[in-house]
Design a protein around this motif. Structure first.
Motif, PDB file in Angstrom:
ATOM      1  N   ARG A  45      10.018  27.711  15.690  1.00 42.87           N
ATOM      2  CA  ARG A  45      11.083  28.661  16.543  1.00 42.87           C
ATOM      3  C   ARG A  45      11.751  29.667  15.762  1.00 42.87           C
ATOM      4  NH1 ARG A  45      15.914  26.126  19.997  1.00 42.87           N
ATOM      5  NH2 ARG A  45      16.911  28.051  20.583  1.00 42.87           N
ATOM      6  N   ALA A  46      12.020  29.551  14.415  1.00 41.33           N
ATOM      7  CA  ALA A  46      12.558  30.726  13.790  1.00 41.33           C
ATOM      8  C   ALA A  46      11.582  32.014  13.774  1.00 41.33           C
ATOM      9  CB  ALA A  46      12.982  30.401  12.148  1.00 41.33           C
ATOM     10  N   PHE A  47      10.532  31.739  13.800  1.00 42.13           N
ATOM     11  CA  PHE A  47       9.343  32.818  13.802  1.00 42.13           C
ATOM     12  C   PHE A  47       9.420  33.304  15.153  1.00 42.13           C
ATOM     13  CE2 PHE A  47       5.130  33.714  15.446  1.00 42.13           C
ATOM     14  CZ  PHE A  47       4.980  34.898  14.689  1.00 42.13           C
ATOM     15  N   LEU A  48       9.445  32.477  16.198  1.00 42.83           N
ATOM     16  CA  LEU A  48       9.343  32.961  17.507  1.00 42.83           C
ATOM     17  C   LEU A  48      10.869  33.824  17.813  1.00 42.83           C
ATOM     18  CD1 LEU A  48       7.935  30.091  19.478  1.00 42.83           C
ATOM     19  CD2 LEU A  48       6.899  32.337  19.056  1.00 42.83           C
ATOM     20  N   ASP A  49      11.998  33.254  17.260  1.00 47.14           N
ATOM     21  CA  ASP A  49      13.143  34.235  17.409  1.00 47.14           C
ATOM     22  C   ASP A  49      13.200  35.501  16.923  1.00 47.14           C
ATOM     23  OD1 ASP A  49      14.282  32.186  19.061  1.00 47.14           O
ATOM     24  OD2 ASP A  49      15.418  31.206  17.403  1.00 47.14           O
ATOM     25  N   LEU A  50      12.645  35.508  15.539  1.00 45.80           N
ATOM     26  CA  LEU A  50      12.549  36.771  14.897  1.00 45.80           C
ATOM     27  C   LEU A  50      11.638  37.758  15.642  1.00 45.80           C
ATOM     28  CD1 LEU A  50      13.413  38.267  12.292  1.00 45.80           C
ATOM     29  CD2 LEU A  50      11.437  37.328  11.213  1.00 45.80           C
ATOM     30  N   LEU A  51      10.453  37.253  15.773  1.00 42.57           N
ATOM     31  CA  LEU A  51       9.431  38.129  16.628  1.00 42.57           C
ATOM     32  C   LEU A  51      10.019  38.445  18.090  1.00 42.57           C
ATOM     33  CD1 LEU A  51       6.801  39.391  16.890  1.00 42.57           C
ATOM     34  CD2 LEU A  51       5.906  37.406  17.865  1.00 42.57           C
ATOM     35  N   GLY A  52      10.618  37.830  18.569  1.00 41.88           N
ATOM     36  CA  GLY A  52      11.262  38.036  19.798  1.00 41.88           C
ATOM     37  C   GLY A  52      12.231  39.167  19.842  1.00 41.88           C
TER      38      GLY A  52
END
Length: 283
Positions: A170-177
């Motif tokens: 989730r942290a990765f998806l938030d950062l990429l988003g």
């Protein structure tokens, strides 16, 4: 005789003491037995409740499978069928909400018989939905990105290492988003500058839209102004640095241009250009 009498008295006293102790122990035993009975009663009630929940869950699972296959093999005349159907729908919605909490705002689809996930990352700017990017993530043997359509100038590998895809997806998806939304935001601003402000010449920009150089046409009798915006924080759509140059140095020292410098740091560039035209410092 006196010795025998003394022994008789002692024996009688001992018997009385034993009876007294017995009377003290009995209430404790009765209290203990009462507590055990209450515990057994509570456990029995819990067992019956769990049995009922298991039966209800089995029925809900059956109804959900029927709903998924779009078949109607239930007894429509059953007075409980409609209630159970609503309960099954409620459980479906709870599952969807739980999944949404796990992955945030991202759409998630399983692939390869549950061995992978396809995640969609929509982007928007000023309330308008723009591009959607997709990641296909393998779950086994380790969590890794198999395929994607993220632009090559987005540092995907670096973001994956910074956020820890394997430990916190989730942290990765938030950062990429955030990076993707900032990118499309900067790109939209550049598009608006070109479409809405034809008098402004875009002298330089790049694919990531992390640098924008513009030439402002000044009113008659004034020198042209060169403005450079640097977006070194790629997770934001506002510049981190503004540089304004002109042959007329006194022009840049004016209060109007100092105000513009601050606006460019805090407001999207295409909106600042509208303000600058109203101030009549550019044409």
């Amino acid at each position: 005789m006196e010795a025998a009498s003394a022994k008789g008295v002692i024996g009688h006293l001992t018997l009385l003491e034993a009876k007294a102790r017995s009377r003290e122990v009995q209430p404790e035993q009765r209290s203990s037995v009462s507590g055990l009975r209450a515990k057994v009663k509570a456990l029995t009630a819990q067992r019956d409740r769990l049995k009922a929940e298991i039966e209800t869950y089995k029925k809900l699972q059956k109804i959900r499978s029927v709903m998924d296959e779009e078949e109607e093999d239930m007894d429509e005349d059953s007075e409980n069928s409609e209630l159970l159907r609503l309960m099954a729908r409620h459980e479906q919605l709870k599952d969807l909400l739980y999944a949404h909490r796990l992955i945030g705002r991202y759409d998630l689809v399983t692939t390869h018989q549950g061995q992978g996930l396809c995640v969609s990352l929509p982007t928007c700017y000023q309330g308008v939905l723009l591009e959607t990017y997709n990641l296909e993530i393998d779950l086994k043997p380790t969590l890794r990105i198999a395929r994607h359509n993220v632009p090559p100038f987005i540092p995907l590998k670096s973001l994956e290492e910074r956020s820890g895809l394997r430990t916190d997806p989730r942290a990765f998806l938030d950062l990429l988003g955030r990076h993707l939304n900032a990118f499309v935001g900067r790109k939209q601003q550049l598009k608006f500058v070109k479409e809405l402000h034809p008098s402004v010449e875009v002298a330089e920009s790049n694919m990531l839209c992390s640098k924008l150089v513009m030439i402002f046409a000044a009113p008659a009798g004034k020198k042209a102004v060169l403005c450079s915006l640097d977006y070194t924080d790629h997770a934001r759509c506002l510049p981190t640095g503004v540089r304004v140059e002109s042959e007329d140095e006194s022009l840049l020292d004016s209060s109007s241009w100092k105000k513009v410098h601050g606006l460019l740091m805090e407001t999207p560039v295409h909106q600042v250009l509208i303000t600058m035209k109203k101030m009549k410092i550019i044409v």
